[in-house]
Design a protein around this motif. Structure first.
Motif, PDB file in Angstrom:
ATOM      1  N   ASN A   1      -0.824  17.752 -19.735  1.00 59.87           N
ATOM      2  CA  ASN A   1      -0.453  18.881 -20.574  1.00 59.87           C
ATOM      3  C   ASN A   1       1.057  19.118 -20.520  1.00 59.87           C
ATOM      4  O   ASN A   1       1.694  19.318 -21.548  1.00 59.87           O
ATOM      5  CB  ASN A   1      -1.200  20.140 -20.133  1.00 59.87           C
ATOM      6  N   THR A   2       1.610  19.091 -19.317  1.00 56.55           N
ATOM      7  CA  THR A   2       3.018  19.414 -19.111  1.00 56.55           C
ATOM      8  C   THR A   2       3.681  18.375 -18.218  1.00 56.55           C
ATOM      9  O   THR A   2       3.104  17.952 -17.213  1.00 56.55           O
ATOM     10  CB  THR A   2       3.171  20.800 -18.467  1.00 56.55           C
TER      11      THR A   2
ATOM     12  N   GLY B   1      11.206  21.390 -18.577  1.00 57.83           N
ATOM     13  CA  GLY B   1       9.812  21.017 -18.737  1.00 57.83           C
ATOM     14  C   GLY B   1       9.426  20.999 -20.199  1.00 57.83           C
ATOM     15  O   GLY B   1      10.082  21.617 -21.042  1.00 57.83           O
TER      16      GLY B   1
ATOM     17  N   GLY C   1       5.701  20.913 -22.675  1.00 55.60           N
ATOM     18  CA  GLY C   1       4.271  20.865 -22.862  1.00 55.60           C
ATOM     19  C   GLY C   1       3.917  20.029 -24.071  1.00 55.60           C
ATOM     20  O   GLY C   1       4.762  19.348 -24.650  1.00 55.60           O
TER      21      GLY C   1
ATOM     22  N   VAL D   1      -2.015  23.953 -18.183  1.00 53.61           N
ATOM     23  CA  VAL D   1      -0.878  24.720 -18.679  1.00 53.61           C
ATOM     24  C   VAL D   1      -0.096  25.239 -17.475  1.00 53.61           C
ATOM     25  O   VAL D   1      -0.677  25.789 -16.542  1.00 53.61           O
ATOM     26  CB  VAL D   1      -1.343  25.878 -19.571  1.00 53.61           C
TER      27      VAL D   1
ATOM     28  N   TYR E   1       3.147  22.398 -10.908  1.00 52.25           N
ATOM     29  CA  TYR E   1       3.088  20.952 -11.098  1.00 52.25           C
ATOM     30  C   TYR E   1       2.318  20.293  -9.961  1.00 52.25           C
ATOM     31  O   TYR E   1       2.568  20.579  -8.792  1.00 52.25           O
ATOM     32  CB  TYR E   1       4.495  20.375 -11.204  1.00 52.25           C
TER      33      TYR E   1
END
Length: 119
Positions: free
Chosen positions: A30-31, A48, A50, A99, A106
């Protein structure tokens, strides 16, 4: 285990540019993002991204760095322009299947790549 592999680090003069890459294997994250750590300093969030958009950059790199992700969503890049000596650090790729709520969210990490900026 999921693997994240960074590349593109090196040595550059102040004012120069580098582009870091991080390739991920397996299921799409997702990220994905970048952190850095200088000697004697705490790990610092850099940028970062997404699946939809970009997470706000750290103030120290805003306007100079840009994060992007390829169309297949397996590789993330960090374009670093107008590099300064204070950017010298080991840069780490990080990722999460969920998310991201904050910078501690992370789950997976690469081994890092050294960036050295000389004055």
């Amino acid at each position: 285990q999921v693997q994240l592999v960074e590349s593109g680090g090196g040595r550059v003069q102040a004012g120069g540019s580098l582009r870091l890459s991080c390739a991920a294997s397996g299921r799409i994250f997702n990220t994905m993002g970048w952190f850095r750590q200088a000697p004697g300093k705490e790990r610092e969030f850099v940028a970062g991204i997404g699946r939809i958009g970009v997470i706000p950059y750290a103030d120290s790199v805003k306007g100079r760095f840009a994060i992007s992700r390829d169309s297949a969503m397996h590789t993330v890049y960090l374009q670093m322009n107008n590099l300064k000596p204070e950017d010298t650090a080991v840069y780490y790729c990080a990722a999460s299947y969920s998310v991201v709520v904050n910078t501690t969210s992370y789950n997976y990490w690469g081994q890092g790549t050294q960036v050295t900026v000389s004055s």
